[in-house]
Design a protein around this motif. Structure first.
Motif, PDB file in Angstrom:
ATOM      1  N   GLN A 194      40.969  46.687  45.670  1.00 39.47           N
ATOM      2  CA  GLN A 194      40.265  46.566  44.398  1.00 39.47           C
ATOM      3  C   GLN A 194      41.288  46.492  43.265  1.00 39.47           C
ATOM      4  OE1 GLN A 194      37.953  49.996  43.153  1.00 39.47           O
ATOM      5  NE2 GLN A 194      36.410  48.652  42.240  1.00 39.47           N
ATOM      6  N   VAL A 195      41.088  45.551  42.363  1.00 39.58           N
ATOM      7  CA  VAL A 195      41.957  45.431  41.199  1.00 39.58           C
ATOM      8  C   VAL A 195      41.630  46.597  40.265  1.00 39.58           C
ATOM      9  CG1 VAL A 195      42.579  44.016  39.206  1.00 39.58           C
ATOM     10  CG2 VAL A 195      42.098  42.929  41.405  1.00 39.58           C
ATOM     11  N   THR A 196      42.681  47.330  39.867  1.00 41.94           N
ATOM     12  CA  THR A 196      42.461  48.532  39.058  1.00 41.94           C
ATOM     13  C   THR A 196      43.128  48.477  37.692  1.00 41.94           C
ATOM     14  OG1 THR A 196      44.367  49.594  40.085  1.00 41.94           O
ATOM     15  CG2 THR A 196      42.207  50.004  41.088  1.00 41.94           C
ATOM     16  N   GLY A 197      43.845  47.412  37.382  1.00 45.83           N
ATOM     17  CA  GLY A 197      44.545  47.313  36.098  1.00 45.83           C
ATOM     18  C   GLY A 197      43.596  47.421  34.922  1.00 45.83           C
ATOM     19  N   GLU A 198      43.879  48.333  34.019  1.00 43.76           N
ATOM     20  CA  GLU A 198      43.009  48.580  32.862  1.00 43.76           C
ATOM     21  C   GLU A 198      42.721  47.326  32.051  1.00 43.76           C
ATOM     22  OE1 GLU A 198      41.266  51.302  31.831  1.00 43.76           O
ATOM     23  OE2 GLU A 198      41.872  52.187  33.747  1.00 43.76           O
ATOM     24  N   LYS A 246      39.359  43.571  36.806  1.00 43.68           N
ATOM     25  CA  LYS A 246      39.202  44.996  37.136  1.00 43.68           C
ATOM     26  C   LYS A 246      37.875  45.250  37.833  1.00 43.68           C
ATOM     27  CE  LYS A 246      39.142  49.649  35.416  1.00 43.68           C
ATOM     28  NZ  LYS A 246      39.195  50.561  34.310  1.00 43.68           N
ATOM     29  N   GLY A 247      37.970  45.990  38.935  1.00 46.30           N
ATOM     30  CA  GLY A 247      36.786  46.371  39.686  1.00 46.30           C
ATOM     31  C   GLY A 247      36.409  45.399  40.791  1.00 46.30           C
ATOM     32  N   GLY A 259      41.544  51.260  52.800  1.00 50.67           N
ATOM     33  CA  GLY A 259      41.876  50.266  51.780  1.00 50.67           C
ATOM     34  C   GLY A 259      43.161  50.657  51.098  1.00 50.67           C
ATOM     35  N   SER A 260      43.681  49.756  50.302  1.00 50.97           N
ATOM     36  CA  SER A 260      44.942  50.081  49.640  1.00 50.97           C
ATOM     37  C   SER A 260      44.707  50.856  48.355  1.00 50.97           C
ATOM     38  CB  SER A 260      45.742  48.803  49.360  1.00 50.97           C
ATOM     39  OG  SER A 260      45.074  48.024  48.398  1.00 50.97           O
ATOM     40  N   GLY A 261      43.478  50.876  47.852  1.00 47.76           N
ATOM     41  CA  GLY A 261      43.162  51.674  46.691  1.00 47.76           C
ATOM     42  C   GLY A 261      43.774  51.172  45.403  1.00 47.76           C
ATOM     43  N   GLY A 262      44.146  49.936  45.349  1.00 44.06           N
ATOM     44  CA  GLY A 262      44.735  49.413  44.124  1.00 44.06           C
ATOM     45  C   GLY A 262      45.372  48.079  44.365  1.00 44.06           C
ATOM     46  N   ASN A 263      46.218  47.699  43.435  1.00 42.48           N
ATOM     47  CA  ASN A 263      46.834  46.390  43.578  1.00 42.48           C
ATOM     48  C   ASN A 263      48.340  46.502  43.683  1.00 42.48           C
ATOM     49  OD1 ASN A 263      47.411  47.090  40.983  1.00 42.48           O
ATOM     50  ND2 ASN A 263      46.509  45.281  40.038  1.00 42.48           N
ATOM     51  N   ASP A 264      48.822  47.588  44.260  1.00 44.34           N
ATOM     52  CA  ASP A 264      50.242  47.805  44.528  1.00 44.34           C
ATOM     53  C   ASP A 264      51.094  47.691  43.280  1.00 44.34           C
ATOM     54  OD1 ASP A 264      49.649  48.237  47.163  1.00 44.34           O
ATOM     55  OD2 ASP A 264      50.194  46.222  47.824  1.00 44.34           O
ATOM     56  N   GLY A 265      50.554  48.043  42.130  1.00 47.02           N
ATOM     57  CA  GLY A 265      51.326  48.110  40.908  1.00 47.02           C
ATOM     58  C   GLY A 265      51.541  46.795  40.177  1.00 47.02           C
ATOM     59  N   ASP A 266      51.012  45.704  40.691  1.00 43.55           N
ATOM     60  CA  ASP A 266      51.205  44.413  40.016  1.00 43.55           C
ATOM     61  C   ASP A 266      49.925  44.052  39.299  1.00 43.55           C
ATOM     62  OD1 ASP A 266      51.947  41.965  39.091  1.00 43.55           O
ATOM     63  OD2 ASP A 266      52.463  41.127  41.045  1.00 43.55           O
TER      64      ASP A 266
END
Length: 159
Positions: free
Chosen positions: A8-12, A17-18, A145-152
């Motif tokens: 899931q894309v989590t970047g504010e 996002k989402g 899941g990876s729980g995010g987008n690995d910081g990118d």
């Protein structure tokens, strides 16, 4: 078989996002030595050491040619070239400067010949690496899941 995980894309500040996407799972990376050993097992009269030497020389030459502004095409694999990463555009040719408008250089590669994106889509097969377990809703921290987008946060999951 190409395995993937959902993320899931989590970047504010991301317009994505989402949203959920697939990301390939890379289980191992072959360096030149390991690639040479692999190649030597394919009915070749050349030892892994000879193949490693040729591959190392090839890499060195490709770097040299790319840094000299040339493209290098490896048939049925990719064309390698240099790209320019821009900071921002200039309002006129007179206003353009490397310091203000160029961020740096990058290595580019694009599929060629039999290894085209269309061919990869025809021959490639996807399989989920591990089922995504949803615990109490769609949280980015659920197991599997990876729980995010690995910081990118600027990555475009659509390519």
């Amino acid at each position: 078989m190409i395995r993937y995980k959902k993320y899931q894309v989590t970047g504010e500040n991301s317009p994505l996002k989402g949203l959920w996407y697939a990301r390939p799972v890379i289980e191992e990376t072959f360096d030149i030595e390991r690639l040479a050993k692999h190649m030597s097992k394919h009915n070749t009269p050349y030892s892994a050491g000879v193949i490693k030497g040729v591959l190392a020389d090839m890499v060195s030459c490709i770097k040299e040619l790319i840094l000299d502004g040339k493209n290098v095409k490896l048939d049925d694999l990719a064309i390698f070239s240099v790209g320019i990463v821009s900071k921002q555009g200039a309002s006129s040719a007179t206003d353009f400067s490397l310091a203000n408008n160029v961020k740096g250089l990058k290595l580019r590669s694009r599929a060629t010949g039999e290894l085209s994106n269309a061919q990869i889509n025809l021959e490639g097969q996807l399989k989920e690496a591990s089922p995504y377990a949803v615990e109490g809703g769609d949280s980015g921290n659920a197991p599997g899941g990876s729980g995010g987008n690995d910081g990118d946060e600027n990555e475009n999951p659509l390519g």
